[in-house]
Design a protein around this motif. Structure first.
Motif, PDB file in Angstrom:
ATOM      1  N   LYS A  87       0.803  -1.216   0.000  1.00 38.25           N
ATOM      2  CA  LYS A  87       0.000   0.000   0.000  1.00 38.25           C
ATOM      3  C   LYS A  87       0.838   1.269   0.000  1.00 38.25           C
ATOM      4  O   LYS A  87       0.335   2.348  -0.299  1.00 38.25           O
ATOM      5  N   GLU A  99      -1.167  -4.757   2.986  1.00 38.58           N
ATOM      6  CA  GLU A  99      -2.541  -5.048   3.398  1.00 38.58           C
ATOM      7  C   GLU A  99      -2.833  -6.490   3.006  1.00 38.58           C
ATOM      8  O   GLU A  99      -2.645  -6.879   1.851  1.00 38.58           O
ATOM      9  N   VAL A 116      -2.398   5.449  -3.980  1.00 36.64           N
ATOM     10  CA  VAL A 116      -1.949   4.305  -3.193  1.00 36.64           C
ATOM     11  C   VAL A 116      -1.321   3.219  -4.073  1.00 36.64           C
ATOM     12  O   VAL A 116      -0.846   2.217  -3.588  1.00 36.64           O
TER      13      VAL A 116
END
Ligand code: ATP
Ligand code: MG
Lengths: 255, 348
Positions: free
Chosen positions: B261, B271, B323
């Protein structure tokens, strides 16, 4: 019927709640008033000359004032008709209000008739101004009213046809200027077609002059209801409204 | 109340709506959710008889939109994407006109005009020209005209577009309030709007339905997925190889996929995704520590409806560019999100 009336009332209100109607009416009244003043002035001078040379009895208000004035009104109308019809559908398309009309429980033909009748209504208001001028003639002279009534019928029929054509053209674009200019072009063409018969008598010229809206007005101007001329105007009205209906239908398919 | 079967609409070159089917029960309030250009407006225009479908059928209040179009139009109230207002009319006159178009008259119409003006909070602009109203008032007058004839079905195309936050809340409350009397279908691309106002949601993307479900179910589905966010740092003096960490984490039992991320100096944020209950967080921590890295942070995170929506419509990359990593790991792009796999495959 009710729906036609609802649309008609809305269009009439919209003409008269904006400056459009007043500007058109004033312009028409001023220009027609000028024609009237000109024509009557000419008639009076002519009358005086004739009296001087002792040739009385050939003066006729109907023939020499009313008939040419009706002809003038018919040509003048050609210039005003685009300004009456250009907004009818183009404005609805631009504002998105066509989406309201088309999704209301109202038939397309009712919308079209309501709008067209409102356009005819505004044109009739303009004719009212000419009636004021003619009222003077009745006050000071003694013209025959029947040819005048037939003349008005002719004017309404002619305008009805051109207004139907203008309504159709207004469905083709969302730009009022384009709709107005195109309608003006068509009106002008239907006028000038009449000229060719003056110097040419080929089949082509006959067809063109038959297509012209002004040639069919002659008989009405003389106070005669010729069925072929009435049929011509009714056909133009029908075709104009018919194509408007088809265009509205295809609007749904294309947009 | 509304049944749509294999509805298709083609424009000159593109297919805006492609064989969609769904149905809406009486009294329900349904959110029609999709990104820009998904085909929401096109579908609504077909339901309201503005556009005829290229193929397929739709019935509204028991009437076919093609065969019994006038009947459908009597039973429907429609707020198009831009409110259909006549610039030179006053609010009251406009509502009267629309009421008459829908077949009302007399005292009944007057009463109804007053009522909807109160209901949509436009009474204070009742004698103003519509062309001079602010966007929020235009939208509310648009809503008032949609409900003027008390229709069975309300079709609202982005009813809160262009409103300020206070007005958005008021409009949502109003729509919710109307739901008791009408069947409502509203389109939006704002997810929280669906969460707050709708019972049912239809997610549409590129002209196809990607999911239909109740909002409650979707939220449950969102809770059915567990995400854990970890920040891993290299041991002092060493350099962190993010791909290697990702590789190691994805071997932990229960982990469905691992995303990188973001990166901070010497550390990276990952994640992991897994089905509820299948992953022991201790396993994750142990894997990191045993490999010789430091675990700076570890926290569980609930998956929001927003994420489900973005996954179903496959527009995650477009919506969250910041991101995304320049050098995304090979597994990342290829991995099908579990949610989407369980549902219909989203079109790439
Ligand atoms: N009149 C039209 N002619 C040609 N293509 C059109 C027309 N109207 C819409 N489209 C196309 O159809 C597709 C779906 O459009 P639509 O307006 O239904 O999307 P939408 O879901 O309402 O999007 P938005 O959230 O932006 O309002 C788009 O790709 C659009 O470009
Ligand atoms: Mg739209």
């Amino acid at each position: 019927m009710r729906n036609i009336w609802i649309i008609f009332a809305k269009e009439m209100k919209s003409y008269f709640s904006s400056p459009v109607a007043y500007i058109l009416l004033t312009m028409f009244a001023v220009i027609f008033g000028f024609f009237f003043w000109n024509m009557v002035g000419f008639f009076v001078i002519q009358g005086a000359e004739m009296m001087a040379s002792g040739q009385m009895g050939q003066m006729n208000v109907n023939e020499q004032v009313i008939r040419p004035l009706l002809g003038n009104a018919s040509v003048l109308g050609l210039f005003f008709i685009p300004m009456i019809t250009m907004r009818l559908f183009a404005e609805e398309k631009r504002n998105g209000t066509i989406e309201l009309l088309a999704t209301s429980p109202v038939r397309d033909i009712e919308i079209i008739l309501g709008k067209w009748l409102a356009a005819v209504g505004l044109y009739a208001c303009m004719l009212l101004f000419t009636a004021i001028s003619f009222a003077f003639l009745f006050h000071y002279g003694n013209p025959d009213w029947k040819p005048l009534a037939v003349g008005y019928l002719g004017l309404l029929l002619q305008a009805g046809g051109l207004l139907a054509v203008g309504t159709f053209i207004s469905t083709l674009t969302r730009n009022q200027i384009i709709a107005g200019a195109a309608t003006f072009g068509v009106c002008l063409m239907l006028w000038v077609f009449a000229w060719v018969s003056g110097y040419d008598s080929s089949t082509w010229a006959t067809v063109l002059s038959y297509l012209s809206v002004v040639t069919h007005f002659d008989s009405f101007g003389k106070g005669l209801i010729e069925s072929k001329d009435a049929v011509y105007y009714l056909t133009v009205i029908f075709l104009g409204l018919f194509f408007t209906a088809r265009s509205m239908e295809s609007l749904r398919w294309r947009s | 109340m509304i049944t749509v079967k294999e509805l298709t609409r083609k424009y000159a070159r593109i297919t805006a709506v492609n064989h969609i089917s769904f149905s809406v029960a009486k009294g329900q309030i349904v959110g029609f959710l999709g990104p820009n250009g998904a085909g929401k407006t096109t579908t609504m225009r077909m339901l309201t008889c503005f556009l005829p479908p290229t193929s397929g059928t739709a019935t509204v209040a028991g009437f076919d939109v093609l065969e019994q179009s006038l009947e459908v139009r009597k039973h429907i109230g429609y707020l198009p994407e831009s409110p259909p207002l006549y610039q030179d009319m006053e609010t009251t006159d406009y509502l009267r006109f629309v009421g008459r178009l829908k077949g009302m008259a007399g005292a009944e119409l007057e009463k109804r005009v007053d009522y909807v003006m109160g209901r949509c909070a436009v009474t204070d602009v009742k004698t103003r020209l519509l062309g001079k109203l602010s966007k929020g008032y235009r939208q509310r007058v648009g809503l008032a005209q949609a409900i003027i004839h008390n229709p069975d079905v309300l079709v609202l195309d982005e009813p809160t577009a262009g409103l300020d936050p206070k007005q958005i809340n008021e409009t949502r409350a109003l729509i919710k309030d109307l739901a008791g009397e009408h069947t409502i279908i509203l389109s939006t691309h704002i997810l929280s709007e669906v969460e707050q106002t709708c019972e049912q949601v239809i997610i549409i993307n590129k002209g196809e339905v990607v999911a239909t479900d109740s909002v409650v179910n979707l939220q449950a589905r969102a809770r059915g997925v567990e995400t854990v966010v970890l920040e891993v740092a290299a041991a002092p003096g060493a350099v962190l190889d993010a791909a290697q960490v990702q590789q190691r984490l994805s071997q932990v039992p229960g982990v469905a996929q691992v995303l990188v991320k973001g990166r901070r100096d010497g550390a990276a944020v990952f994640e992991t995704e897994s089905r509820k209950g299948e992953l022991k967080r201790g396993d994750l921590a142990r894997a990191v520590i045993e490999a010789g890295w430091d675990l700076n942070e570890m926290r569980p995170e609930a998956m929001s409806l927003e994420e489900i929506f973005l996954r179903l419509t496959g527009s995650e990359a477009a919506m969250e560019p910041e991101v995304r990593l320049e050098e995304g790991s090979p597994g990342e792009a290829a991995a099908q999100p579990e949610i989407a796999a369980a549902e219909k495959e989203p079109q790439a």
